[in-house]
Design an enzyme around this catalytic site. Structure first.
Site, short mmCIF file in Angstrom:
data_model
loop_
_atom_site.label_atom_id
_atom_site.label_comp_id
_atom_site.label_asym_id
_atom_site.label_seq_id
_atom_site.Cartn_x
_atom_site.Cartn_y
_atom_site.Cartn_z
CG ASP A 17 -73.60 -46.47 -46.78
OD1 ASP A 17 -74.39 -46.11 -46.03
OD2 ASP A 17 -73.26 -45.70 -47.92
N GLY A 18 -75.64 -48.65 -46.07
CA GLY A 18 -76.90 -48.98 -46.43
C GLY A 18 -77.83 -49.56 -45.33
NE ARG A 21 -78.91 -46.05 -48.57
CZ ARG A 21 -78.00 -45.95 -49.29
NH1 ARG A 21 -77.99 -45.90 -50.63
NH2 ARG A 21 -76.77 -45.96 -48.73
CG HIS A 34 -77.87 -48.70 -37.35
ND1 HIS A 34 -77.05 -48.27 -38.60
CD2 HIS A 34 -78.25 -47.67 -37.20
CE1 HIS A 34 -77.23 -47.29 -39.00
NE2 HIS A 34 -78.06 -46.86 -37.82
CG ASN A 65 -71.54 -41.98 -39.31
OD1 ASN A 65 -70.94 -42.99 -39.49
ND2 ASN A 65 -72.42 -41.68 -40.42
NE ARG A 188 -71.20 -40.55 -50.13
CZ ARG A 188 -72.38 -40.23 -50.83
NH1 ARG A 188 -72.69 -39.99 -52.08
NH2 ARG A 188 -73.70 -40.66 -50.27
CB SER A 190 -67.80 -41.62 -46.88
OG SER A 190 -68.95 -41.61 -47.85
CD GLU A 201 -57.10 -52.42 -58.20
OE1 GLU A 201 -58.11 -52.31 -58.80
OE2 GLU A 201 -55.87 -52.19 -58.46
#
Ligand code: IPE
Ligand code: IPE
Ligand code: MG
Length: 238
Positions: A17-18, A21, A34, A65, A188, A190, A201
């Protein structure tokens, strides 16, 4: 990092993720994020294989998505096609078996054909298994298991066991993840592997996926090594 006592997780899964951003922070378009994320995929896959991790799962595109603008979902699908074309030789070189999991119904025939071709080409490799989740969701996986069970076995032997039910999940034959890594600071799951992550874990890092490299992976493995997995029991030494 070795003191000879580290235990390597058998199965590591990553919620990558990210990307958006990362792009924003660099004054670029989301799709550039991406594209850069694909570089992290290459680096982490090679490092995991080198370490001897048996299974590496990557969440590439979720069912949810599809709610993004069409130009972004199309760019992501194109990137997946490009990844397969470019990376298959590297997967062969590194003896990696590649598997694609997820709902194929909304994927174009072009994507499905290339995924199948990659799975076939790499199918006899004996090193790490790389599992790429495309159009996947954890709830969908459980539901398709129930539907398939009822379709194929109208009068199943009841009650079902955890083992027999797991046999209908798309992840059949793959051990449950030992470690889940999520980048970008979101805490999260998701809708990733819901059933399979019952005792995984969880490790969260604020690093954005396109920046994630070997030292970040090492940090996650180190954290994993400091965890005490009890599975509801009490520690033997106490
Ligand atoms: C992860 O990065 C890639 C996919 C979900 C396909 P994002 O695109 O979610 O990046 P952010 O969360 O917007 O930064
Ligand atoms: C999760 O990331 C899905 C993938 C990494 C493929 P999202 O960016 O879609 O998740 P949310 O929307 O922040 O929960
Ligand atoms: Mg995101």
């Amino acid at each position: 990092m070795s003191n000879g006592k580290e235990k390597l997780p058998e199965h590591v899964c990553i919620i990558m993720d990210g990307n958006g951003r990362w792009a924003l922070a660099h004054g670029l378009k989301r799709n550039d994020g991406h594209r850069q994320g694909a570089e992290a995929v290459r680096a982490v896959t090679e490092y995991a294989a080198e370490l001897g991790i048996a299974y590496l799962s990557l969440f590439a595109f979720s069912e949810e998505n599809w709610g993004r603008p069409k130009q972004e979902t199309e760019a992501l699908m194109t990137l997946i096609l490009e990844y397969i074309r470019k990376e298959t030789p590297n997967l062969m070189k590194n003896n990696i078996r590649c598997v694609f999991l997820g709902d194929r119904n909304n994927l174009s025939s072009g994507v499905v054909e290339r995924m199948d071709a990659c799975m076939e080409t790499t199918g006899n490799n004996t090193g790490m298994t790389l599992i790429i989740f495309v159009n996947y969701s954890g709830k969908w996986d459980v539901l398709q298991a129930v539907n398939r069970l009822l379709e194929t076995t109208p009068t199943p032997e009841l009650p079902l066991s955890y083992e027999s039910f797991s046999g209908y999940l798309t992840t059949v034959g793959i051990p449950d993840p030992d470690l889940m890594i999520r980048t970008s600071g979101e805490i999260r799951i998701s809708n990733f592997m819901l059933w399979q992550m019952a005792y995984t874990e969880l490790y969260f890092t604020s690093v954005l996926w396109p920046d994630f490299r070997k030292p970040d992976f090492e940090a996650a493995l180190k954290a994993y090594n400091n965890r005490k997995r009890r599975f509801g029991k009490i520690e033997e030494s106490n």
